[in-house]
Write an enzyme that holds these catalytic residues in place. Structure first.
Site, mmCIF file in Angstrom:
data_model
loop_
_atom_site.group_PDB
_atom_site.id
_atom_site.type_symbol
_atom_site.label_atom_id
_atom_site.label_comp_id
_atom_site.label_asym_id
_atom_site.label_seq_id
_atom_site.Cartn_x
_atom_site.Cartn_y
_atom_site.Cartn_z
ATOM 1 N N SER A 105 0.806 -1.219 0.000
ATOM 2 C CA SER A 105 0.000 0.000 0.000
ATOM 3 C C SER A 105 0.839 1.269 0.000
ATOM 4 O O SER A 105 1.920 1.323 0.603
ATOM 5 C CB SER A 105 -0.863 -0.017 1.271
ATOM 6 O OG SER A 105 -1.387 1.247 1.535
ATOM 7 N N GLU B 64 0.225 3.635 1.740
ATOM 8 C CA GLU B 64 0.310 4.094 3.138
ATOM 9 C C GLU B 64 1.688 3.801 3.726
ATOM 10 O O GLU B 64 2.061 4.377 4.744
ATOM 11 C CB GLU B 64 -0.778 3.437 3.985
ATOM 12 C CG GLU B 64 -2.189 3.943 3.715
ATOM 13 C CD GLU B 64 -2.436 5.401 4.111
ATOM 14 O OE1 GLU B 64 -1.910 5.834 5.151
ATOM 15 O OE2 GLU B 64 -3.130 6.104 3.365
ATOM 16 N N TYR C 94 -1.583 0.567 10.543
ATOM 17 C CA TYR C 94 -1.850 -0.107 9.273
ATOM 18 C C TYR C 94 -0.630 -0.006 8.352
ATOM 19 O O TYR C 94 -0.167 -1.000 7.783
ATOM 20 C CB TYR C 94 -3.075 0.517 8.598
ATOM 21 C CG TYR C 94 -3.287 0.078 7.170
ATOM 22 C CD1 TYR C 94 -3.919 -1.124 6.890
ATOM 23 C CD2 TYR C 94 -2.845 0.854 6.098
ATOM 24 C CE1 TYR C 94 -4.105 -1.544 5.574
ATOM 25 C CE2 TYR C 94 -3.024 0.452 4.784
ATOM 26 C CZ TYR C 94 -3.659 -0.748 4.530
ATOM 27 O OH TYR C 94 -3.831 -1.160 3.233
HETATM 28 P P1 GDP Z 1 -6.588 5.992 3.383
HETATM 29 O O1 GDP Z 1 -5.748 6.853 2.505
HETATM 30 O O2 GDP Z 1 -6.344 4.541 3.192
HETATM 31 O O3 GDP Z 1 -6.524 6.369 4.809
HETATM 32 O O4 GDP Z 1 -8.102 6.188 2.845
HETATM 33 P P2 GDP Z 1 -9.355 6.975 3.444
HETATM 34 O O5 GDP Z 1 -10.357 7.044 2.352
HETATM 35 O O6 GDP Z 1 -9.818 6.363 4.722
HETATM 36 O O7 GDP Z 1 -8.800 8.429 3.784
HETATM 37 C C1 GDP Z 1 -8.264 9.264 2.796
HETATM 38 C C2 GDP Z 1 -8.002 10.650 3.386
HETATM 39 O O8 GDP Z 1 -9.247 11.281 3.642
HETATM 40 C C3 GDP Z 1 -7.237 10.650 4.718
HETATM 41 O O9 GDP Z 1 -6.230 11.630 4.643
HETATM 42 C C4 GDP Z 1 -8.278 11.050 5.730
HETATM 43 O O10 GDP Z 1 -7.764 11.779 6.842
HETATM 44 C C5 GDP Z 1 -9.175 11.950 4.893
HETATM 45 N N1 GDP Z 1 -10.521 12.113 5.452
HETATM 46 C C6 GDP Z 1 -11.140 13.299 5.729
HETATM 47 N N2 GDP Z 1 -12.338 13.082 6.271
HETATM 48 C C7 GDP Z 1 -12.510 11.733 6.359
HETATM 49 C C8 GDP Z 1 -13.569 10.909 6.842
HETATM 50 O O11 GDP Z 1 -14.597 11.384 7.321
HETATM 51 N N3 GDP Z 1 -13.385 9.546 6.741
HETATM 52 C C9 GDP Z 1 -12.238 9.006 6.196
HETATM 53 N N4 GDP Z 1 -12.128 7.679 6.091
HETATM 54 N N5 GDP Z 1 -11.220 9.774 5.757
HETATM 55 C C10 GDP Z 1 -11.343 11.114 5.836
#
Ligand code: GDP
Length: 324
Positions: A124, A126, A148
């Protein structure tokens, strides 16, 4: 001769698209299935009868040995994981057990039962976390920012290590964020497109989000599973970054998603500290040159705007069906 593949995480977004692809190619597809009291089959309902399920759990080596014996796979795709970054702070140990250590279980099962099977590890972006350079490529050092991300770094290096120690055909695909209508609702993209549909249909009046300024390189999951397959069809195993080479903010995602149904996101999106992360990954931008040049893969078959639109359209359909 018919090839067979074993997929872990088959009920998830990527597993289901990969199963679609491999069935189309004529593979026998085996899916590792973890026991749940209520089956989670939403993503694979349409192909449920074509998949040969094997009961097992990534944390249970004996069940993986059994699975590899039954499937006798030419290819193993290890897509199962605790895959949500947010949850990894609440359940850091479980995340380590499932997302990190299970990789060794799977690799051991293959090494013991069928070392000639080709192995794909779902790594990933990440792992890049607090990025050391931009864009990020295969040689960019890792700096994970969540339990993660740390777990995925372990899985990546274990894959490389089994390739180098045992000469196994093991590949690590470093996939940047990839989304689709089959994405889990906890991820920001689906959370947004589902809310847009509900707001448009008068069932919800606001959307609470965390950091709107986070930048991600978002691709379409259906395009990305093709790359997993391509990685296992080469002369030599290797690791590849899979990305679009474009980055967009969560805010931009909102703007396009709400705009698609004629709404202004600023009227509905509310920032809520509850959704901020303990440590944020501010920017991800991948360089897919190696995959383009060596695998002949085309990124951005589906553009960012098309992806947002297709997700909103799908959620409009889903919410209409549920609310009728
Ligand atoms: P990730 O990149 O695997 O963590 O995928 P996510 O879709 O969970 O998050 C992508 C980005 O969106 C991260 O930087 C989060 O901090 C941001 N983000 C902002 N608001 C939200 C929210 O309400 N839910 C999630 N999941 N992410 C959020």
């Amino acid at each position: 001769m018919t090839k067979s593949a074993l997929i872990t995480g088959i009920t998830g977004q990527d597993g289901s698209y990969l199963a679609d692809l491999l069935l189309e190619k004529g593979y026998r597809v085996f899916g590792l299935r973890r026991r749940t009291s209520v089956p989670i089959l939403e993503n694979i309902q349409h192909i449920e009868k074509e998949i040969e399920f094997i009961d097992g759990d990534l944390m249970d080596l004996s069940s993986l040995i059994h699975a590899v014996k039954i499937a006798n796979p030419d290819e193993v795709y290890n897509l199962g994981a605790q895959s949500f970054v947010g949850t990894s702070w609440d359940q850091p140990i479980l995340t380590g057990q499932v997302t990190a250590l299970s990789v060794t279980n799977m690799l051991e099962a293959i090494r013991i039962v069928k070392p000639s099977a080709r192995y794909y590890q779902a790594s990933s972006s990440e792992m890049f976390g607090k990025v050391v350079e931009t864009p990020q490529k295969e040689s960019t050092p890792f700096y994970p920012r969540s339990p993660y991300g740390v777990a995925k770094v372990y899985g990546h290096w274990m894959t490389v290590n089994y390739r180098e120690s045992y000469n196994m055909y093991a590949c690590s695909g470093i996939l940047f964020n990839h989304e689709s209508p089959r994405r889990g609702i906890e991820f920001v993209t689906r959370k947004i497109t589902d809310a847009v549909a509900r707001i448009k249909l008068g069932l919800q009046n606001e959307l609470r989000l965390g950091n709107l300024d986070a930048l991600r390189d978002w691709g379409y999951a259906k395009d990305y599973v093709e790359c997993m397959w391509l990685m296992l069809q080469q002369d030599k195993p290797d690791d590849y970054v899979i990305a679009t080479g474009e980055t967009h903010s969560v805010r931009e995602f909102c703007e396009i998603a709400f705009g698609h149904v004629g709404l202004d996101y600023q009227k509905y999106v509310v920032t809520d500290p509850k959704f901020f992360r303990a440590a944020e990954v501010d920017l991800l931008l991948g360089d897919p040159s190696k995959a383009i040049n060596k695998l002949g893969w085309t990124p951005q078959k589906t553009t960012f705007e098309q992806l947002v639109h297709l997700m909103v359209d799908s959620d409009l359909g889903k919410v209409k069906r549920i609310s009728n």
